[in-house]
Design a protein around this motif. Sequence first.
Motif, PDB file in Angstrom:
ATOM      1  N   MET A   1       0.826  -1.191   0.000  1.00 23.65           N
ATOM      2  CA  MET A   1       0.000   0.000   0.000  1.00 23.65           C
ATOM      3  C   MET A   1       0.873   1.259   0.000  1.00 23.65           C
ATOM      4  SD  MET A   1      -3.129   0.858   0.020  1.00 23.65           S
ATOM      5  CE  MET A   1      -4.286   2.053   0.508  1.00 23.65           C
ATOM      6  N   ARG A   2       1.904   1.272   0.860  1.00 27.78           N
ATOM      7  CA  ARG A   2       2.795   2.424   0.923  1.00 27.78           C
ATOM      8  C   ARG A   2       3.542   2.626  -0.387  1.00 27.78           C
ATOM      9  NH1 ARG A   2       6.142   2.695   6.522  1.00 27.78           N
ATOM     10  NH2 ARG A   2       4.734   4.134   7.550  1.00 27.78           N
ATOM     11  N   LYS A   3       3.970   1.514  -0.963  1.00 28.77           N
ATOM     12  CA  LYS A   3       4.717   1.581  -2.214  1.00 28.77           C
ATOM     13  C   LYS A   3       3.847   2.186  -3.316  1.00 28.77           C
ATOM     14  CE  LYS A   3       7.792  -1.245  -4.989  1.00 28.77           C
ATOM     15  NZ  LYS A   3       8.344  -2.575  -5.212  1.00 28.77           N
ATOM     16  N   MET A   4       2.599   1.782  -3.373  1.00 28.09           N
ATOM     17  CA  MET A   4       1.668   2.303  -4.373  1.00 28.09           C
ATOM     18  C   MET A   4       1.415   3.792  -4.144  1.00 28.09           C
ATOM     19  SD  MET A   4       0.076   1.725  -7.019  1.00 28.09           S
ATOM     20  CE  MET A   4      -0.891   0.363  -7.530  1.00 28.09           C
ATOM     21  N   ALA A   5       1.304   4.207  -2.897  1.00 26.90           N
ATOM     22  CA  ALA A   5       1.094   5.615  -2.579  1.00 26.90           C
ATOM     23  C   ALA A   5       2.307   6.448  -2.985  1.00 26.90           C
ATOM     24  CB  ALA A   5       0.807   5.793  -1.094  1.00 26.90           C
TER      25      ALA A   5
ATOM     26  N   ILE B   1       4.488   5.706  -5.386  1.00 29.79           N
ATOM     27  CA  ILE B   1       4.515   5.752  -6.850  1.00 29.79           C
ATOM     28  C   ILE B   1       3.502   6.765  -7.363  1.00 29.79           C
ATOM     29  CG2 ILE B   1       3.998   4.416  -8.935  1.00 29.79           C
ATOM     30  CD1 ILE B   1       5.211   1.980  -7.492  1.00 29.79           C
ATOM     31  N   LEU B   2       2.317   6.764  -6.784  1.00 30.79           N
ATOM     32  CA  LEU B   2       1.284   7.719  -7.181  1.00 30.79           C
ATOM     33  C   LEU B   2       1.725   9.153  -6.892  1.00 30.79           C
ATOM     34  CD1 LEU B   2      -1.551   8.190  -8.260  1.00 30.79           C
ATOM     35  CD2 LEU B   2      -2.402   7.914  -5.940  1.00 30.79           C
ATOM     36  N   ALA B   3       2.313   9.386  -5.740  1.00 29.48           N
ATOM     37  CA  ALA B   3       2.788  10.725  -5.386  1.00 29.48           C
ATOM     38  C   ALA B   3       3.900  11.173  -6.333  1.00 29.48           C
ATOM     39  CB  ALA B   3       3.282  10.744  -3.943  1.00 29.48           C
ATOM     40  N   ALA B   4       4.824  10.284  -6.657  1.00 26.97           N
ATOM     41  CA  ALA B   4       5.913  10.626  -7.580  1.00 26.97           C
ATOM     42  C   ALA B   4       5.375  10.937  -8.966  1.00 26.97           C
ATOM     43  CB  ALA B   4       6.923   9.481  -7.642  1.00 26.97           C
ATOM     44  N   THR B   5       4.385  10.174  -9.402  1.00 28.73           N
ATOM     45  CA  THR B   5       3.777  10.416 -10.712  1.00 28.73           C
ATOM     46  C   THR B   5       3.076  11.762 -10.747  1.00 28.73           C
ATOM     47  OG1 THR B   5       3.459   8.038 -10.985  1.00 28.73           O
ATOM     48  CG2 THR B   5       2.181   9.479 -12.420  1.00 28.73           C
TER      49      THR B   5
END
Length: 91
Positions: A1-5, A7-11
């Motif tokens: 979940m943290r990893k996905m968050a 990645i989304l923030a970086a994008t």
Amino acid sequence: MRKMAMILAATLFTLSSVPAFAQTTSDQKDECLLASKNCMDQVDDIRNRIHKLNKEIKKGNRVYSPQELKKLQDKLRETSEILRTLEKPDS
């Protein structure tokens, strides 16, 4: 979940910086110098303004119309005169 968050923030961060990067291409008019538009909190000292005006004038007709070039040259002349006035010793 943290990893996905992350990645989304970086994008989102990367995508939000694209319009700002697009404004700084070298073949684009500097609307702030030309017509005081899109200045986004720019504050320049006189020498920096002279440098920017010279840089924009060198772009010539590939970016600016003859009227716009004349306006930039007039602003350069005016700014240079202000600098000369400020540098005069009081006598």
